[in-house]
Structures are given as structure tokens and as C-alpha cells.
Write a protein that holds these residues in place. Structure first.
Motif, PDB file in Angstrom:
ATOM      1  N   PRO A  19      -0.606   5.892  -5.608  1.00 59.48           N
ATOM      2  CA  PRO A  19       0.684   5.348  -6.053  1.00 59.48           C
ATOM      3  C   PRO A  19       0.999   5.630  -7.521  1.00 59.48           C
ATOM      4  CG  PRO A  19      -0.548   3.688  -4.835  1.00 59.48           C
ATOM      5  CD  PRO A  19      -1.459   4.862  -5.016  1.00 59.48           C
ATOM      6  N   VAL A  47       0.349   3.429   2.048  1.00 55.59           N
ATOM      7  CA  VAL A  47       1.283   2.471   1.442  1.00 55.59           C
ATOM      8  C   VAL A  47       2.681   3.044   1.271  1.00 55.59           C
ATOM      9  CG1 VAL A  47      -0.505   1.134   0.276  1.00 55.59           C
ATOM     10  CG2 VAL A  47       0.548   3.081  -0.916  1.00 55.59           C
ATOM     11  N   GLY A  48       2.831   4.339   1.554  1.00 57.66           N
ATOM     12  CA  GLY A  48       4.149   4.954   1.422  1.00 57.66           C
ATOM     13  C   GLY A  48       4.096   6.431   1.710  1.00 57.66           C
ATOM     14  N   ASP A  72       5.183   5.779  -6.835  1.00 59.09           N
ATOM     15  CA  ASP A  72       5.521   4.547  -6.119  1.00 59.09           C
ATOM     16  C   ASP A  72       6.895   4.015  -6.481  1.00 59.09           C
ATOM     17  OD1 ASP A  72       4.893   3.483  -8.612  1.00 59.09           O
ATOM     18  OD2 ASP A  72       3.432   2.035  -7.850  1.00 59.09           O
ATOM     19  N   ARG A  77       8.474   2.924   1.302  1.00 62.95           N
ATOM     20  CA  ARG A  77       7.390   1.980   1.566  1.00 62.95           C
ATOM     21  C   ARG A  77       7.264   1.639   3.046  1.00 62.95           C
ATOM     22  NH1 ARG A  77       5.575  -0.029  -3.310  1.00 62.95           N
ATOM     23  NH2 ARG A  77       6.930   0.501  -5.060  1.00 62.95           N
TER      24      ARG A  77
END
Length: 142
Positions: A19, A47-48, A72, A77
Motif C-alpha cells: 500500500p 487490500v486493493g 493506497d 479497495r
């Protein structure tokens, strides 16, 4: 045809970033690896996902300053994922409905691959060619 079969023919290597990776670094990854999206992983967890589109959108909004931001700040997301058992048709439907080009493949919470719209089109073209060849063979022998 399912996703595991696609990964079997294309390979399951996945390039990913953390991230905190700078947007400029992920942009280099896109160019060097000739890919259009990268999963974002934190401690082994998806996470994404960040895509070329996300970077272009960031550039349009913030200009070159976005290149110093962490990915990030740009990543999606809420990542659409699939399993290895997903069919080609299910994948095409998901990509069309969500207007996405890359789908991470997750099994038991672990990232095992990523499938792009190019992978899907390639497999579909091969299926269509095999069907056409089978029909030609059938007609020739009838």
C-alpha cells in the motif's frame, strides 16, 4: 473452461505492490512488466488493486504530484475477485457488469493469480476456433 485452466496456460505469477508503494514506482512496474493492473497486498492479504486507469485519473486530478503519493490513495479497495472454479462466462459477465479489466483469483484467502480481459478474449477465441474446426470436420465427413 474455468479460471484454473486459464491460469494453467498463462501461468499464475502475480506481481503485487504494498500500500505504501509510490505511484511512480507502480507506474514503472506497469511499463516494465507490460501489465495494466497490480494487486495491492498488505501482510499477505489483498487490500486493493491499482490500474493504469487509476494512475491516469490521479494525474488528471492532481497532476504530476500524484506520482509521489502512495498507491493506497488511488487503489480500488472493494476488489472484485473470483475463484479458480469460476467459468469463462461468469468472468466475462463480471468484467462487463463492473466495467473492469483485471480480476484477482483468490482461493482460501490466498491470491493465486490474476486474469485480464485479454486472457479471457484469447481463451474465448481459441474455443470459437475449436468449435469452427469441429463443425468443418463434421460437415466434411457427413
Amino acid at each position: 473452461m474455468n479460471v484454473k485452466q486459464i491460469l494453467g496456460s498463462k501461468g499464475s505469477e502475480v506481481v503485487f505492490v504494498a500500500p505504501g508503494c509510490k505511484v511512480s514506482e507502480v507506474s514503472k512496474v506497469f511499463g516494465e512488466r507490460r501489465i495494466g493492473a497490480v494487486p495491492v497486498m498488505d501482510k499477505g492479504r489483498l487490500v486493493g488493486i491499482v490500474s493504469e486507469r487509476d494512475v491516469v485519473r490521479g494525474l488528471a486530478i492532481r497532476g504530476a504530484a500524484v506520482l509521489d503519493d502512495a498507491v493506497d490513495t488511488l487503489m480500488t479497495r472493494s476488489v472484485a475477485t473470483c475463484t479458480g472454479e469460476a467459468t469463462l462466462n461468469e468472468l466475462m459477465e463480471m468484467m462487463t457488469e463492473r466495467r473492469i479489466r483485471h480480476v484477482p483469483v483468490v482461493e482460501d484467502g490466498k491470491l493465486i493469480g490474476i486474469v485480464s480481459v485479454g486472457d479471457v478474449v484469447k481463451e474465448r477465441l481459441q474455443e470459437t476456433q475449436q468449435e469452427a474446426d469441429a463443425l468443418k470436420e463434421y460437415i466434411a465427413t457427413a
